[in-house]
Design an enzyme around this catalytic site. Sequence first.
Site, PDB file in Angstrom:
ATOM      1  N   HIS A  94       0.856  -1.191   0.000  1.00 47.25           N
ATOM      2  CA  HIS A  94       0.000   0.000   0.000  1.00 47.25           C
ATOM      3  C   HIS A  94       0.897   1.247   0.000  1.00 47.25           C
ATOM      4  O   HIS A  94       2.031   1.205   0.492  1.00 47.25           O
ATOM      5  CB  HIS A  94      -0.892  -0.023   1.245  1.00 47.25           C
ATOM      6  CG  HIS A  94      -1.864   1.092   1.341  1.00 47.25           C
ATOM      7  ND1 HIS A  94      -1.532   2.330   1.841  1.00 47.25           N
ATOM      8  CD2 HIS A  94      -3.172   1.169   1.006  1.00 47.25           C
ATOM      9  CE1 HIS A  94      -2.587   3.111   1.813  1.00 47.25           C
ATOM     10  NE2 HIS A  94      -3.599   2.441   1.304  1.00 47.25           N
ATOM     11  N   VAL A 102       1.329   3.809   1.838  1.00 52.64           N
ATOM     12  CA  VAL A 102       1.983   4.272   3.066  1.00 52.64           C
ATOM     13  C   VAL A 102       2.986   3.267   3.615  1.00 52.64           C
ATOM     14  O   VAL A 102       3.663   3.549   4.599  1.00 52.64           O
ATOM     15  CB  VAL A 102       0.955   4.616   4.177  1.00 52.64           C
ATOM     16  CG1 VAL A 102       0.044   5.737   3.750  1.00 52.64           C
ATOM     17  CG2 VAL A 102       0.170   3.385   4.607  1.00 52.64           C
ATOM     18  N   LYS A 103       3.104   2.101   2.995  1.00 52.92           N
ATOM     19  CA  LYS A 103       4.013   1.080   3.496  1.00 52.92           C
ATOM     20  C   LYS A 103       5.449   1.361   3.056  1.00 52.92           C
ATOM     21  O   LYS A 103       5.745   2.378   2.428  1.00 52.92           O
ATOM     22  CB  LYS A 103       3.546  -0.302   3.037  1.00 52.92           C
ATOM     23  CG  LYS A 103       2.171  -0.722   3.555  1.00 52.92           C
ATOM     24  CD  LYS A 103       2.090  -0.707   5.064  1.00 52.92           C
ATOM     25  CE  LYS A 103       0.905  -1.503   5.611  1.00 52.92           C
ATOM     26  NZ  LYS A 103      -0.404  -1.064   5.107  1.00 52.92           N
ATOM     27  N   ILE A 104       6.359   0.444   3.369  1.00 53.28           N
ATOM     28  CA  ILE A 104       7.788   0.673   3.162  1.00 53.28           C
ATOM     29  C   ILE A 104       8.106   0.877   1.682  1.00 53.28           C
ATOM     30  O   ILE A 104       8.824   1.798   1.304  1.00 53.28           O
ATOM     31  CB  ILE A 104       8.616  -0.495   3.734  1.00 53.28           C
ATOM     32  CG1 ILE A 104       8.217  -0.809   5.183  1.00 53.28           C
ATOM     33  CG2 ILE A 104      10.114  -0.180   3.643  1.00 53.28           C
ATOM     34  CD1 ILE A 104       8.488   0.295   6.169  1.00 53.28           C
TER      35      ILE A 104
END
Length: 386
Positions: free
Chosen positions: A185, A187-189
């Site tokens: 997603h 906002v993930k790493i």
Amino acid sequence: MIPYGRQSLDQADIDAVVEVLQSDWLTQGPTIERFEQAMAARCQADFAVAVCNATAALHIACLAADLGPGDRLWTSPNTFLASANCGRYCGAEVDFVDIDPLTWNLDAFALEAKLEQAERDGTLPKVLVAVAFSGQSCDMRRIAELAERYHFTVIEDASHAVGASYAGRPVGCGEFAAMTVFSFHPVKIITSAEGGMILTNRPALAERLRRLRSHGMTRDPEHMTEPSHGAWYYQQVELGFNYRITDLQAALGLSQLGKLDEFVARRRELAARYDRLLAYLPVTLPSPQEEAESAWHLYVIRLQTERISLSHRQVFEGLRAAGIGVNLHYIPVHLQPYYQGLGFAEGDFPEAERYYAQAISLPLYPLLSDEQQDHVVEQLRRLTER
């Protein structure tokens, strides 16, 4: 507004997607396999299966573990809904294990005590979803030992933990979990816009995961009930889903994977800087889990509310009013109306509920500048020292 998280894209990412747009394959093409192979190599795993999102990954991981009606899935109450919902999708009962008061991850000692009681009651779980909250693994060594003793399958929900390590090896290597799930997603790493992946070292699981992501279909004669009718022939041998990722998403994910070390290094730098800047404020900082090195998807603090004149909500809203897009990860899953309808109630998992009454997720992402971080800290200081 400074968001709590956001993607970091550059021209190389855009070029990778455009290259696929100009190719013959937009989906079910070769870029997906390249992404899977690169992620498996990065995590020292044998197999990787890419899907449309991490929720889909959790769902088919549970199905691959043969979770079904009459079975039980346990997970942490301090997680996103999908870590529990995946069990309900399979018709299983869901229960929770309270969190460790220091790491805010599933508490392995509470798990052991609950397993001992469940063995006496005949209610042992078939699957445990161990959530790597904020980017840091649980006590996976202890969990793996308990899984062997009590015969349940461990799925590590490492949606927050791409690029993290545990016991000196990459999360996803398969040493302590049958399957590991990642999320991509924004906002993930790293991101593929939407997307997820399951890593495993078990060939039979990988084969079934690939089948489940694509309608339960196979073209492999070994798994068909009769000889092939021709080159066009396939069979649906079980109920599967359209959980496929596209080559566009895989191209973005593959490009982002090349920057993973850079992203994680900056997140760790920012986390260490928060540790220094917040050390003298009335807040509790994240604690390291033994053997775990976090990827720092989230930087969560807990307000020491007994030392602060403003309420938890007032501090949260004060930060938002100052242009800081803080968030709260997570509302305990057992307090959601759906799960209360299944019999859960306030007071069932008190440590998770205490955490919820104090937690705030501060902004953390590679493009966050030192000046923006200073602003976050200054506004938090202003609100907590009143």
